[in-house]
Design a protein around this motif. Sequence first.
Motif, mmCIF file in Angstrom:
data_model
loop_
_atom_site.group_PDB
_atom_site.id
_atom_site.type_symbol
_atom_site.label_atom_id
_atom_site.label_comp_id
_atom_site.label_asym_id
_atom_site.label_seq_id
_atom_site.Cartn_x
_atom_site.Cartn_y
_atom_site.Cartn_z
ATOM 1 N N TRP A 144 8.150 21.589 5.048
ATOM 2 C CA TRP A 144 7.343 21.757 6.263
ATOM 3 C C TRP A 144 5.877 21.896 5.881
ATOM 4 O O TRP A 144 5.450 22.933 5.407
ATOM 5 C CB TRP A 144 7.822 22.991 7.029
ATOM 6 C CG TRP A 144 7.308 23.044 8.422
ATOM 7 C CD1 TRP A 144 6.049 23.406 8.824
ATOM 8 C CD2 TRP A 144 8.032 22.725 9.613
ATOM 9 N NE1 TRP A 144 5.951 23.326 10.190
ATOM 10 C CE2 TRP A 144 7.157 22.908 10.699
ATOM 11 C CE3 TRP A 144 9.337 22.307 9.863
ATOM 12 C CZ2 TRP A 144 7.546 22.691 12.015
ATOM 13 C CZ3 TRP A 144 9.725 22.089 11.169
ATOM 14 C CH2 TRP A 144 8.826 22.283 12.234
ATOM 15 N N THR A 152 2.163 22.401 6.840
ATOM 16 C CA THR A 152 1.369 22.977 7.915
ATOM 17 C C THR A 152 -0.083 23.089 7.465
ATOM 18 O O THR A 152 -0.359 23.303 6.284
ATOM 19 C CB THR A 152 1.911 24.366 8.330
ATOM 20 O OG1 THR A 152 1.050 24.931 9.327
ATOM 21 C CG2 THR A 152 2.019 25.328 7.161
ATOM 22 N N GLU A 184 8.080 25.818 2.860
ATOM 23 C CA GLU A 184 6.801 25.758 3.567
ATOM 24 C C GLU A 184 5.694 25.357 2.588
ATOM 25 O O GLU A 184 5.547 25.961 1.532
ATOM 26 C CB GLU A 184 6.477 27.111 4.194
ATOM 27 C CG GLU A 184 5.238 27.085 5.067
ATOM 28 C CD GLU A 184 5.021 28.428 5.767
ATOM 29 O OE1 GLU A 184 4.786 28.420 6.982
ATOM 30 O OE2 GLU A 184 5.097 29.483 5.085
ATOM 31 N N THR A 234 14.253 20.829 4.040
ATOM 32 C CA THR A 234 13.107 20.479 4.869
ATOM 33 C C THR A 234 11.837 20.995 4.211
ATOM 34 O O THR A 234 11.721 22.180 3.918
ATOM 35 C CB THR A 234 13.241 21.073 6.286
ATOM 36 O OG1 THR A 234 14.368 20.472 6.927
ATOM 37 C CG2 THR A 234 11.986 20.807 7.117
ATOM 38 N N VAL A 287 8.334 17.345 7.238
ATOM 39 C CA VAL A 287 7.674 17.576 8.521
ATOM 40 C C VAL A 287 6.188 17.748 8.268
ATOM 41 O O VAL A 287 5.788 18.515 7.397
ATOM 42 C CB VAL A 287 8.240 18.836 9.229
ATOM 43 C CG1 VAL A 287 7.427 19.154 10.478
ATOM 44 C CG2 VAL A 287 9.713 18.642 9.564
ATOM 45 N N ARG A 311 6.639 29.203 13.230
ATOM 46 C CA ARG A 311 7.063 28.685 11.922
ATOM 47 C C ARG A 311 8.198 29.539 11.363
ATOM 48 O O ARG A 311 9.156 29.020 10.791
ATOM 49 C CB ARG A 311 5.890 28.666 10.935
ATOM 50 C CG ARG A 311 4.853 27.604 11.215
ATOM 51 C CD ARG A 311 3.891 27.412 10.053
ATOM 52 N NE ARG A 311 3.273 28.623 9.570
ATOM 53 C CZ ARG A 311 2.085 29.080 9.943
ATOM 54 N NH1 ARG A 311 1.367 28.434 10.845
ATOM 55 N NH2 ARG A 311 1.593 30.191 9.417
ATOM 56 N N GLY A 361 11.736 21.388 14.612
ATOM 57 C CA GLY A 361 12.624 22.184 13.760
ATOM 58 C C GLY A 361 14.087 21.897 14.013
ATOM 59 O O GLY A 361 14.889 21.827 13.079
ATOM 60 N N ARG A 411 11.938 28.512 10.275
ATOM 61 C CA ARG A 411 12.463 28.862 8.950
ATOM 62 C C ARG A 411 13.865 29.473 9.060
ATOM 63 O O ARG A 411 14.734 29.196 8.239
ATOM 64 C CB ARG A 411 11.512 29.834 8.238
ATOM 65 C CG ARG A 411 11.969 30.233 6.843
ATOM 66 C CD ARG A 411 11.066 31.293 6.236
ATOM 67 N NE ARG A 411 9.803 30.791 5.775
ATOM 68 C CZ ARG A 411 9.590 30.267 4.563
ATOM 69 N NH1 ARG A 411 10.585 30.158 3.706
ATOM 70 N NH2 ARG A 411 8.390 29.851 4.226
ATOM 71 N N SER A 463 1.490 23.077 13.407
ATOM 72 C CA SER A 463 2.281 24.298 13.592
ATOM 73 C C SER A 463 1.437 25.552 13.351
ATOM 74 O O SER A 463 1.627 26.245 12.368
ATOM 75 C CB SER A 463 3.540 24.298 12.728
ATOM 76 O OG SER A 463 3.390 23.691 11.492
ATOM 77 N N PHE A 508 14.505 25.639 3.643
ATOM 78 C CA PHE A 508 13.181 25.450 4.237
ATOM 79 C C PHE A 508 12.117 25.722 3.189
ATOM 80 O O PHE A 508 12.105 26.787 2.581
ATOM 81 C CB PHE A 508 13.030 26.404 5.423
ATOM 82 C CG PHE A 508 11.736 26.289 6.171
ATOM 83 C CD1 PHE A 508 11.635 25.446 7.268
ATOM 84 C CD2 PHE A 508 10.630 27.040 5.810
ATOM 85 C CE1 PHE A 508 10.445 25.351 7.990
ATOM 86 C CE2 PHE A 508 9.435 26.954 6.517
ATOM 87 C CZ PHE A 508 9.348 26.106 7.618
#
Length: 191
Positions: free
Chosen positions: A9, A11, A104, A7, A82, A92, A67, A96, A86, A102
């Motif tokens: 993510w 943000t 970020e 994933t 994603v 977050r 999530g 995670r 967030s 994950f």
Amino acid sequence: MNNEGFTIWLTGLSGAGKTTISEMLCKELRERQAPCEMLDGDIVREHLSKGLSFSREDRDINILRIGFVAALLSRNRVCVIVSAISPYKNTRNQVRQTIKNFIEVYVKCPIDECERRDVKGLYKKARTGIIKSFTGIDDPYEEPQQPEVTCCTDLETVESSVRKILRYLELANYIPAPMDAVSWPERQARN
């Protein structure tokens, strides 16, 4: 090569470029034959979290729901992207902890540039009090402390941000580099 899903993510503030980067990144991954799904915060809120307010509690619920879906997809070998503001570090970090792979990505952009890009007029409505609890205006955005990737969208093009993320994925063995690229289905069949 890691043969599991992951994933990514993204943000950042509203208008920072999360969705634009996500769309191009998803296209690139699909061109490499990787099964990819995008979970955009606005779309998920409309379909999965309809009725939630923008209170801190409801924002946390929304992010935890995203999530949960991302974890389900990524554990089934899907590349999940994603794109969600967030704003809170704690939430977050909770996400995670629930997603094995994950990544970020902090889509960093100064608020004045985000306001300049704002075609929906959300910042203007927030500054005049029409919208309450707007992230970056009267509700905090807690910047990631150690994201795997930072994209400074006021300084770099969408293409260079996407290349930066792809390079991270290649170096971390989530995806093959283009020169040794084997299609995703072929890699899965070998394992």
